[in-house]
Write a protein that holds these residues in place. Structure first.
Motif, PDB file in Angstrom:
ATOM      1  N   GLU A   1      -3.584 -12.100  -2.215  1.00  0.00           N
ATOM      2  CA  GLU A   1      -2.929 -12.132  -3.292  1.00  0.00           C
ATOM      3  C   GLU A   1      -1.743 -12.967  -3.230  1.00  0.00           C
ATOM      4  O   GLU A   1      -0.933 -13.057  -2.051  1.00  0.00           O
TER       5      GLU A   1
ATOM      6  N   LYS B   1       2.644  -7.248  -6.318  1.00  0.00           N
ATOM      7  CA  LYS B   1       1.370  -6.395  -6.757  1.00  0.00           C
ATOM      8  C   LYS B   1       1.151  -5.478  -5.691  1.00  0.00           C
ATOM      9  O   LYS B   1       0.920  -4.279  -6.230  1.00  0.00           O
ATOM     10  N   PHE B   2       1.880  -5.612  -4.611  1.00  0.00           N
ATOM     11  CA  PHE B   2       1.843  -4.717  -3.424  1.00  0.00           C
ATOM     12  C   PHE B   2       2.639  -3.348  -3.749  1.00  0.00           C
ATOM     13  O   PHE B   2       3.826  -3.566  -4.267  1.00  0.00           O
ATOM     14  N   LYS B   3       2.130  -2.297  -3.682  1.00  0.00           N
ATOM     15  CA  LYS B   3       2.915  -1.041  -4.043  1.00  0.00           C
ATOM     16  C   LYS B   3       3.092  -0.187  -2.671  1.00  0.00           C
ATOM     17  O   LYS B   3       1.841   0.127  -2.045  1.00  0.00           O
TER      18      LYS B   3
ATOM     19  N   GLU C   1       0.706   3.282  -2.685  1.00  0.00           N
ATOM     20  CA  GLU C   1      -0.344   3.152  -3.308  1.00  0.00           C
ATOM     21  C   GLU C   1      -1.505   2.296  -2.436  1.00  0.00           C
ATOM     22  O   GLU C   1      -0.915   1.167  -1.883  1.00  0.00           O
TER      23      GLU C   1
ATOM     24  N   ASN D   1      -4.076  -0.556  -2.087  1.00  0.00           N
ATOM     25  CA  ASN D   1      -4.236  -1.633  -2.823  1.00  0.00           C
ATOM     26  C   ASN D   1      -5.705  -2.269  -2.693  1.00  0.00           C
ATOM     27  O   ASN D   1      -6.435  -2.055  -1.730  1.00  0.00           O
ATOM     28  N   ASP D   2      -6.219  -3.144  -3.265  1.00  0.00           N
ATOM     29  CA  ASP D   2      -7.456  -3.768  -3.455  1.00  0.00           C
ATOM     30  C   ASP D   2      -7.556  -5.117  -2.667  1.00  0.00           C
ATOM     31  O   ASP D   2      -8.442  -5.858  -2.715  1.00  0.00           O
TER      32      ASP D   2
ATOM     33  N   GLU E   1      -0.457  -9.824   0.705  1.00  0.00           N
ATOM     34  CA  GLU E   1      -0.091 -10.358  -0.201  1.00  0.00           C
ATOM     35  C   GLU E   1       1.137 -11.392   0.144  1.00  0.00           C
ATOM     36  O   GLU E   1       2.109 -10.966   1.075  1.00  0.00           O
TER      37      GLU E   1
ATOM     38  N   GLU F   1      -1.447  -4.296   4.685  1.00  0.00           N
ATOM     39  CA  GLU F   1      -1.656  -2.820   4.625  1.00  0.00           C
ATOM     40  C   GLU F   1      -2.177  -2.455   5.973  1.00  0.00           C
ATOM     41  O   GLU F   1      -2.022  -1.394   6.498  1.00  0.00           O
TER      42      GLU F   1
END
Length: 130
Positions: A53, A60-62, A65, A67-68, A72, A86
């Motif tokens: 991404e 968008k990286f959390k 949580e 990520n798909d 990023e 990740e």
């Protein structure tokens, strides 16, 4: 799973661009170097089947949580690229493949890579300094 931030820096740019005094060759070398880190990163990630991404204003990286995506890109400028991962095993595979590809593409440019484990989503400045 531990998240990591990696910084990529292309080394040897000045020597690569100015190894000649012919303006046409200098312009050509400059075009090759322009955006090389992001293009090289994306090309290599695609070859490994990674989902990358590009942060456009907001990550968008959390931190807490899943990520798909695998990575990023959240900064690209001045020959530097900052990327969040990740999975560190995927990062290491990509780093090795990028170094190999850069040598194949340019023969003389080098890629410096530094990685750090992210301590928390709110500690970016400290993580960046480290």
């Amino acid at each position: 799973m531990t998240k990591k931030m990696y910084m990529y820096d292309v080394r040897g740019i000045q020597e690569y661009i100015f190894r000649t005094n012919k303006l046409k060759e200098i312009i050509g070398a400059s075009e090759i170097v322009r955006g090389i880190t992001e293009e090289l990163f994306k090309k290599t990630a695609d070859s490994l089947g990674y989902n990358v991404e590009l942060a456009e204003g907001q990550l968008k990286f959390k931190f807490d949580e899943p990520n798909d995506f695998d990575a990023e890109i959240f900064y690209n400028g001045g020959g530097n690229l900052l990327v969040l991962f990740e999975d560190d095993d995927k990062a290491q595979a990509l780093n090795t493949a990028m170094r190999i590809q850069l040598v194949k593409d340019t023969y003389s440019l080098q890629l410096a890579i530094a990685g750090i484990e992210i301590t928390s989503e709110s500690a970016y400045q400290e993580d960046y300094r480290n």
